[in-house]
Design a protein around this motif. Structure first.
Motif, PDB file in Angstrom:
ATOM      1  N   TYR A 147       0.832  -1.210   0.000  1.00  0.00           N
ATOM      2  CA  TYR A 147       0.000   0.000   0.000  1.00  0.00           C
ATOM      3  C   TYR A 147       0.862   1.253   0.000  1.00  0.00           C
ATOM      4  CZ  TYR A 147      -4.552  -2.252   0.460  1.00  0.00           C
ATOM      5  OH  TYR A 147      -5.708  -2.964   0.216  1.00  0.00           O
ATOM      6  N   PHE A 148       1.964   1.223   0.747  1.00  0.00           N
ATOM      7  CA  PHE A 148       2.860   2.381   0.760  1.00  0.00           C
ATOM      8  C   PHE A 148       3.625   2.492  -0.561  1.00  0.00           C
ATOM      9  CE2 PHE A 148       2.734   1.802   5.528  1.00  0.00           C
ATOM     10  CZ  PHE A 148       1.988   2.944   5.752  1.00  0.00           C
ATOM     11  N   TYR A 149       3.889   1.352  -1.193  1.00  0.00           N
ATOM     12  CA  TYR A 149       4.538   1.369  -2.513  1.00  0.00           C
ATOM     13  C   TYR A 149       3.640   2.078  -3.519  1.00  0.00           C
ATOM     14  CZ  TYR A 149       6.038  -0.325  -7.095  1.00  0.00           C
ATOM     15  OH  TYR A 149       6.430  -0.409  -8.416  1.00  0.00           O
ATOM     16  N   ASP A 150       2.345   1.819  -3.425  1.00  0.00           N
ATOM     17  CA  ASP A 150       1.382   2.432  -4.341  1.00  0.00           C
ATOM     18  C   ASP A 150       1.138   3.904  -4.008  1.00  0.00           C
ATOM     19  OD1 ASP A 150      -0.714   2.190  -6.461  1.00  0.00           O
ATOM     20  OD2 ASP A 150      -2.041   2.673  -4.770  1.00  0.00           O
ATOM     21  N   ASN A 151       1.169   4.234  -2.715  1.00  0.00           N
ATOM     22  CA  ASN A 151       0.895   5.615  -2.283  1.00  0.00           C
ATOM     23  C   ASN A 151       1.576   5.863  -0.943  1.00  0.00           C
ATOM     24  OD1 ASN A 151      -0.107   8.128  -1.600  1.00  0.00           O
ATOM     25  ND2 ASN A 151      -2.203   7.434  -1.246  1.00  0.00           N
ATOM     26  N   ARG A 152       2.694   6.563  -0.960  1.00  0.00           N
ATOM     27  CA  ARG A 152       3.472   6.742   0.270  1.00  0.00           C
ATOM     28  C   ARG A 152       2.778   7.680   1.264  1.00  0.00           C
ATOM     29  NH1 ARG A 152       8.752  10.585  -0.797  1.00  0.00           N
ATOM     30  NH2 ARG A 152       7.632  12.544  -1.113  1.00  0.00           N
ATOM     31  N   ASP A 153       1.742   8.404   0.809  1.00  0.00           N
ATOM     32  CA  ASP A 153       1.023   9.325   1.690  1.00  0.00           C
ATOM     33  C   ASP A 153      -0.221   8.707   2.312  1.00  0.00           C
ATOM     34  OD1 ASP A 153       2.798  11.468   1.184  1.00  0.00           O
ATOM     35  OD2 ASP A 153       1.785  11.884  -0.712  1.00  0.00           O
ATOM     36  N   ILE A 154      -0.493   7.445   2.013  1.00  0.00           N
ATOM     37  CA  ILE A 154      -1.693   6.814   2.548  1.00  0.00           C
ATOM     38  C   ILE A 154      -1.593   6.694   4.072  1.00  0.00           C
ATOM     39  CG2 ILE A 154      -0.813   4.450   2.319  1.00  0.00           C
ATOM     40  CD1 ILE A 154      -3.658   3.620   1.495  1.00  0.00           C
ATOM     41  N   ALA A 155      -2.702   6.884   4.758  1.00  0.00           N
ATOM     42  CA  ALA A 155      -2.720   6.809   6.227  1.00  0.00           C
ATOM     43  C   ALA A 155      -2.862   5.364   6.672  1.00  0.00           C
ATOM     44  CB  ALA A 155      -3.877   7.625   6.777  1.00  0.00           C
ATOM     45  N   PRO A 156      -2.202   4.983   7.752  1.00  0.00           N
ATOM     46  CA  PRO A 156      -2.346   3.622   8.278  1.00  0.00           C
ATOM     47  C   PRO A 156      -3.805   3.251   8.537  1.00  0.00           C
ATOM     48  CG  PRO A 156      -0.480   4.690   9.311  1.00  0.00           C
ATOM     49  CD  PRO A 156      -1.164   5.737   8.492  1.00  0.00           C
ATOM     50  N   SER A 157      -4.617   4.217   8.957  1.00  0.00           N
ATOM     51  CA  SER A 157      -6.027   3.935   9.216  1.00  0.00           C
ATOM     52  C   SER A 157      -6.750   3.537   7.926  1.00  0.00           C
ATOM     53  CB  SER A 157      -6.703   5.152   9.840  1.00  0.00           C
ATOM     54  OG  SER A 157      -6.574   6.292   9.003  1.00  0.00           O
ATOM     55  N   GLU A 158      -6.335   4.131   6.809  1.00  0.00           N
ATOM     56  CA  GLU A 158      -6.950   3.787   5.523  1.00  0.00           C
ATOM     57  C   GLU A 158      -6.551   2.379   5.094  1.00  0.00           C
ATOM     58  OE1 GLU A 158      -7.290   5.526   0.933  1.00  0.00           O
ATOM     59  OE2 GLU A 158      -6.279   6.694   2.500  1.00  0.00           O
ATOM     60  N   ILE A 159      -5.313   2.015   5.347  1.00  0.00           N
ATOM     61  CA  ILE A 159      -4.860   0.657   5.047  1.00  0.00           C
ATOM     62  C   ILE A 159      -5.666  -0.347   5.879  1.00  0.00           C
ATOM     63  CG2 ILE A 159      -2.920  -0.961   5.146  1.00  0.00           C
ATOM     64  CD1 ILE A 159      -1.052   1.383   4.685  1.00  0.00           C
ATOM     65  N   ALA A 160      -5.868  -0.017   7.157  1.00  0.00           N
ATOM     66  CA  ALA A 160      -6.642  -0.890   8.037  1.00  0.00           C
ATOM     67  C   ALA A 160      -8.056  -1.087   7.484  1.00  0.00           C
ATOM     68  CB  ALA A 160      -6.685  -0.311   9.446  1.00  0.00           C
ATOM     69  N   HIS A 161      -8.655   0.010   7.016  1.00  0.00           N
ATOM     70  CA  HIS A 161     -10.020  -0.056   6.481  1.00  0.00           C
ATOM     71  C   HIS A 161     -10.074  -0.914   5.212  1.00  0.00           C
ATOM     72  CE1 HIS A 161     -14.053   1.197   5.356  1.00  0.00           C
ATOM     73  NE2 HIS A 161     -13.593   1.558   4.166  1.00  0.00           N
ATOM     74  N   LYS A 162      -9.099  -0.732   4.328  1.00  0.00           N
ATOM     75  CA  LYS A 162      -9.115  -1.441   3.045  1.00  0.00           C
ATOM     76  C   LYS A 162      -8.787  -2.923   3.180  1.00  0.00           C
ATOM     77  CE  LYS A 162      -8.157   2.500   0.040  1.00  0.00           C
ATOM     78  NZ  LYS A 162      -7.259   3.110  -0.959  1.00  0.00           N
ATOM     79  N   THR A 163      -7.984  -3.268   4.171  1.00  0.00           N
ATOM     80  CA  THR A 163      -7.578  -4.668   4.342  1.00  0.00           C
ATOM     81  C   THR A 163      -8.421  -5.422   5.362  1.00  0.00           C
ATOM     82  OG1 THR A 163      -5.935  -4.026   6.018  1.00  0.00           O
ATOM     83  CG2 THR A 163      -5.180  -4.166   3.734  1.00  0.00           C
ATOM     84  N   GLY A 164      -9.269  -4.689   6.093  1.00  0.00           N
ATOM     85  CA  GLY A 164     -10.076  -5.336   7.121  1.00  0.00           C
ATOM     86  C   GLY A 164      -9.298  -5.656   8.381  1.00  0.00           C
ATOM     87  N   LYS A 165      -8.137  -5.013   8.521  1.00  0.00           N
ATOM     88  CA  LYS A 165      -7.316  -5.225   9.711  1.00  0.00           C
ATOM     89  C   LYS A 165      -7.620  -4.153  10.757  1.00  0.00           C
ATOM     90  CE  LYS A 165      -3.276  -7.162   7.263  1.00  0.00           C
ATOM     91  NZ  LYS A 165      -3.180  -8.416   8.033  1.00  0.00           N
ATOM     92  N   LYS A 166      -7.193  -4.412  11.984  1.00  0.00           N
ATOM     93  CA  LYS A 166      -7.278  -3.400  13.018  1.00  0.00           C
ATOM     94  C   LYS A 166      -6.101  -2.439  12.839  1.00  0.00           C
ATOM     95  CE  LYS A 166      -9.461  -6.382  16.487  1.00  0.00           C
ATOM     96  NZ  LYS A 166      -9.316  -7.011  17.828  1.00  0.00           N
ATOM     97  N   LEU A 167      -6.292  -1.194  13.275  1.00  0.00           N
ATOM     98  CA  LEU A 167      -5.223  -0.207  13.154  1.00  0.00           C
ATOM     99  C   LEU A 167      -3.978  -0.653  13.917  1.00  0.00           C
ATOM    100  CD1 LEU A 167      -4.179   2.510  12.182  1.00  0.00           C
ATOM    101  CD2 LEU A 167      -5.306   3.583  14.144  1.00  0.00           C
ATOM    102  N   THR A 168      -4.172  -1.294  15.068  1.00  0.00           N
ATOM    103  CA  THR A 168      -3.018  -1.768  15.848  1.00  0.00           C
ATOM    104  C   THR A 168      -2.218  -2.809  15.062  1.00  0.00           C
ATOM    105  OG1 THR A 168      -4.470  -3.388  16.934  1.00  0.00           O
ATOM    106  CG2 THR A 168      -4.030  -1.334  18.112  1.00  0.00           C
ATOM    107  N   GLN A 169      -2.909  -3.632  14.264  1.00  0.00           N
ATOM    108  CA  GLN A 169      -2.225  -4.638  13.454  1.00  0.00           C
ATOM    109  C   GLN A 169      -1.395  -3.966  12.356  1.00  0.00           C
ATOM    110  OE1 GLN A 169      -5.920  -6.836  12.487  1.00  0.00           O
ATOM    111  NE2 GLN A 169      -4.940  -8.653  13.334  1.00  0.00           N
ATOM    112  N   VAL A 170      -1.969  -2.928  11.742  1.00  0.00           N
ATOM    113  CA  VAL A 170      -1.230  -2.193  10.706  1.00  0.00           C
ATOM    114  C   VAL A 170      -0.012  -1.510  11.314  1.00  0.00           C
ATOM    115  CG1 VAL A 170      -1.342  -0.283   9.050  1.00  0.00           C
ATOM    116  CG2 VAL A 170      -3.273  -1.863   9.274  1.00  0.00           C
TER     117      VAL A 170
END
Length: 224
Positions: A37-60
């Motif tokens: 996800y960071f490779y695709d967009n280095r400005d993406i927020a960890p919370s957004e990654i959590a939302h898109k992957t179905g993970k908890k923010l703590t896991q990200v």
């Protein structure tokens, strides 16, 4: 052209060699997903990654920490007009891949990467903070790294500042950093110096009683 140079030029498509050396480049497949996800967009927020992957923010956040410790990701904090911006840099993977493929030149011994002993020191400090504060963010881990390796505070002194914050019920990085700055301004650069200062302060608050005080007899004593 090396993989690293191609990545910087914006022309790199993920190479097959990335999969061939996967175990040497990434701590786990879950962490690799976050890296993608960071490779695709280095400005993406960890919370957004959590939302898109179905993970908890703590896991990200744990994956980001694992990627940092493994050398797969570099996290940089930039202060812009009082607001902190976080930059996630995936390029260390391509540097490592070049090394594995024999493309890169020998690295400078003074490169920014921390030594194994420094990594161990940071890991121990992170564990101490998480025992008091719960899981800390990658940004906070980067703050600890800066305190250790840029500001050159001793790990034991940072732990003592954490203890002071806990005792004063002001458990925040801002408060802990303020404690360390105050000690530094007073010339207190190690735990022993701080403890000696605190002992002197307590002694000044509780001066030794005089002998006349030792023999004081209250007016409502047994002779009344």
């Amino acid at each position: 052209m090396t993989y690293y140079e191609e990545y910087l030029s914006g022309h790199l498509i993920l190479p097959k060699a990335l999969m061939e050396h996967f175990a040497q480049l990434f701590p786990s497949s879950d962490d690799f997903l976050v890296w993608l996800y960071f490779y695709d967009n280095r400005d993406i927020a960890p919370s957004e990654i959590a939302h898109k992957t179905g993970k908890k923010l703590t896991q990200v956040n744990h994956s980001i920490t694992a990627l940092q410790n493994f050398g797969s990701l570099k996290v940089t904090l930039i202060d812009l007009a009082g607001e902190v911006e976080t930059i996630f840099d995936v390029s260390p993977v391509f540097k490592h891949l070049d090394q594995l493929n024999g493309h890169a030149e020998a690295e400078n011994k003074n490169e920014e990467a921390t030594s194994p002993s420094e990594d161990s020191q940071l890991k121990d400090l992170v564990e101490t903070f998480e025992a008091e504060m719960g899981v800390i963010s990658p940004m906070q881990i980067d703050e600890l790294r800066a305190l250790l390796f840029e500001d050159k505070y001793e790990a034991s002194l940072i732990k003592l500042a954490l203890k002071e914050a806990v005792l004063n019920r002001k458990l925040s990085f801002k408060y802990i950093k303020a404690i360390l700055r105050n000690w530094k301004n007073e010339g207190l650069t190690n735990v022993q110096a701080v403890e000696n200062k605190q002992s002197d302060f307590q002694a000044s608050k509780n001066p030794k009683q005089t002998k006349t005080q030792d023999f004081y007899i209250p007016m409502d004593g047994i002779w009344n």
